[in-house]
Design a protein around this motif. Structure first.
Motif, short mmCIF file in Angstrom:
data_model
loop_
_atom_site.label_atom_id
_atom_site.label_comp_id
_atom_site.label_asym_id
_atom_site.label_seq_id
_atom_site.Cartn_x
_atom_site.Cartn_y
_atom_site.Cartn_z
N SER A 1 0.80 -1.22 0.00
CA SER A 1 0.00 0.00 0.00
C SER A 1 0.83 1.27 0.00
O SER A 1 0.28 2.37 -0.12
CB SER A 1 -0.92 0.00 1.22
OG SER A 1 -0.17 -0.05 2.42
N GLY A 2 2.17 1.15 0.16
CA GLY A 2 3.03 2.32 0.15
C GLY A 2 3.24 2.96 1.50
O GLY A 2 3.82 4.04 1.59
N LEU A 3 2.79 2.28 2.59
CA LEU A 3 3.01 2.83 3.92
C LEU A 3 4.47 2.72 4.34
O LEU A 3 4.97 3.56 5.10
CB LEU A 3 2.12 2.10 4.94
CG LEU A 3 0.62 2.36 4.86
CD1 LEU A 3 -0.11 1.48 5.86
CD2 LEU A 3 0.31 3.83 5.12
N ILE A 4 5.14 1.66 3.90
CA ILE A 4 6.55 1.45 4.20
C ILE A 4 7.24 0.97 2.92
O ILE A 4 6.57 0.53 1.98
CB ILE A 4 6.75 0.40 5.32
CG1 ILE A 4 6.13 -0.94 4.92
CG2 ILE A 4 6.16 0.90 6.64
CD1 ILE A 4 6.37 -2.05 5.91
N PRO A 5 8.58 1.01 2.86
CA PRO A 5 9.27 0.50 1.67
C PRO A 5 9.08 -1.01 1.51
O PRO A 5 8.86 -1.74 2.48
CB PRO A 5 10.75 0.83 1.95
CG PRO A 5 10.71 1.91 2.97
CD PRO A 5 9.50 1.66 3.80
N LEU A 6 9.15 -1.48 0.28
CA LEU A 6 9.03 -2.90 0.01
C LEU A 6 10.19 -3.67 0.62
O LEU A 6 11.34 -3.21 0.60
CB LEU A 6 9.02 -3.16 -1.51
CG LEU A 6 7.75 -2.79 -2.27
CD1 LEU A 6 7.97 -3.02 -3.76
CD2 LEU A 6 6.57 -3.60 -1.79
N THR A 7 9.90 -4.85 1.17
CA THR A 7 10.94 -5.69 1.75
C THR A 7 10.93 -7.11 1.20
O THR A 7 11.83 -7.89 1.50
CB THR A 7 10.79 -5.78 3.28
OG1 THR A 7 9.50 -6.32 3.59
CG2 THR A 7 10.94 -4.41 3.92
N GLY A 8 9.92 -7.48 0.42
CA GLY A 8 9.86 -8.83 -0.11
C GLY A 8 9.36 -9.86 0.88
O GLY A 8 9.59 -11.06 0.71
N VAL A 9 8.64 -9.44 1.91
CA VAL A 9 8.09 -10.35 2.92
C VAL A 9 6.77 -10.93 2.41
O VAL A 9 5.94 -10.21 1.84
CB VAL A 9 7.87 -9.60 4.25
CG1 VAL A 9 7.05 -10.43 5.21
CG2 VAL A 9 9.21 -9.24 4.87
N THR A 10 6.57 -12.23 2.62
CA THR A 10 5.36 -12.89 2.14
C THR A 10 4.18 -12.63 3.07
O THR A 10 4.35 -12.30 4.25
CB THR A 10 5.57 -14.40 2.02
OG1 THR A 10 6.00 -14.92 3.29
CG2 THR A 10 6.62 -14.72 0.97
#
Length: 392
Positions: A348-357
């Motif tokens: 949703s763009g609240l935090i940076p992407l981390t690749g967590v499932t």
């Protein structure tokens, strides 16, 4: 044995069990829908390639669930078992540190190649290990001393273990797992019953060591941690549309998928974004495909199921008088809650992407197997809480 099984069946937590099963099966259906194009184009395989692999993962996960459900949780405080778990954890982390495989684009080296058949991600095991090890260590300390009076120096071994695990996982540059494992540790300590003042001291100790670890790793291998891909994710977090053709591509196409779904969705299997526009839609961005195909209803199903499991785990922790049961249940609840937040926050763009499932929904063998083992343990704890109430 018969008496134990009868007691077990009578006190089995059926709502929690059926919610867990439903979430796994719902995830399986959505993995099939989301991964068809990826399987054909990138794996040169049949459309059900990822579906079959996840189906096999669920069979193994079912066995892991049974082990967790029928193995009495009290044994996790056994010092010999704790040493065995610690040994397994150290071997896995050492192996992935030296011989791990990963993705060149992200700089992450987080998997172990198992006989060229499948891969295993030790950081997933580390999440459950921290719950059981911390809970067992605090519980054993409380037998001799009041847990309320424990000081950070009274539990130096769990602190050292946590530092070692965080260092190894951070060295893999799996920053999402570092955040989840840290959050789990704090949740277990908070649920232990120690006084708030002591907890804040403990928090400061762990925070200080954590900052030192990150600073050291940034100094010696900053280029491996701050890869162009990872820096791009931070830039895209600030303004994804400025990097539409690069690092913001995945986030923007996730937005398009969510917006296209609207209230009722475009229909199961009818997603447009999974046809090559949204990279790896069966893993960390599977919620975008759910929103596109099933609309708000699909999102409510996922959030409702995950929310029920988290709330149920917290209620189990609140209602038990056994500190070991409380810490285990709170740890599992925090694991699922934090991982869900990181996944949906990145989407949703609240935090940076981390690749967590996304727990129980995304494709991934190690994740679903370890989460299923954790759910089995939670079911076992829930049974004890029910027996505890019956005795009152």
């Amino acid at each position: 044995m018969r008496k134990y099984l009868a007691t077990y069946v009578r006190n089995f937590d059926y709502p929690l069990f059926f919610t867990y099963v439903f979430m796994c099966l719902f995830g399986l259906v959505m993995i099939y829908s989301a991964s068809m194009m990826v399987a054909i184009v990138y794996e040169d395989a049949s459309p059900d390639y990822f579906y079959k692999k996840q189906l096999f993962n669920l069979v193994v996960a079912g066995l892991a669930f049974l082990v967790g459900a029928f193995f009495p949780y009290k044994h996790y405080s056994n010092k010999k078992l704790m040493v065995v778990l610690l040994g397994i954890m150290l071997v896995l982390l050492f192996w992935v540190w030296n011989f791990g495989v990963g993705e060149d684009s992200t700089g992450s080296q987080s998997w172990i190649n198992v006989f060229n058949i499948t891969t295993f991600q030790p950081s997933e095991f580390a999440k459950l290990f921290i719950i059981l090890y911390f809970a067992g260590a605090f519980y054993n300390k409380s037998r001799n001393n009041s847990i309320e009076e424990l000081q950070p120096n009274n539990i130096i071994y769990p602190i050292i273990v946590w530092i070692g695990v965080i260092f190894c996982v951070a060295n893999e540059t799996d920053l999402g797992a570092v955040g989840i494992i840290s959050g789990i540790a704090f949740a277990v300590v908070a649920a232990s019953g120690i006084r708030f003042r002591i907890f804040m001291k403990f928090f400061a100790v762990l925070g200080g060591f954590g900052a030192a670890i990150i600073g050291f790793l940034m100094l010696v291998k900053g280029d491996e941690i701050l890869t162009p891909n990872r820096l791009g994710r931070f830039k895209a977090f600030l303004n994804p549309f400025e990097y539409e053709s690069g690092s913001g591509h995945q986030v923007i196409n996730g937005y398009i998928a969510i917006g296209s779904g609207g209230l009722d969705g475009v229909g199961l299997g009818q997603s447009i974004q999974k046809l090559g526009y949204l990279p790896e839609p069966q893993t960390d961005f599977i919620m975008a495909i759910i929103a596109e195909e099933l609309g708000i209803l699909g999102v409510i199903i996922v959030l409702g199921g995950l929310g029920f499991i988290i709330l149920k785990a917290l209620l189990i922790a609140i209602n038990t008088k056994d500190p070991l049961a409380r810490m285990i249940a709170a740890g599992i609840a925090s694991w699922i809650a934090i991982q869900t937040f990181i996944n949906l926050g990145g989407l949703s763009g609240l935090i940076p992407l981390t690749g967590v499932t996304l727990p129980f929904i995304s494709y991934g063998g190690t994740s679903i197997i370890l989460l299923s083992l954790a759910m089995g343990i939670l079911i076992n704890v829930s049974m004890y809480v029910k027996l505890e109430k019956r005795k009152l």
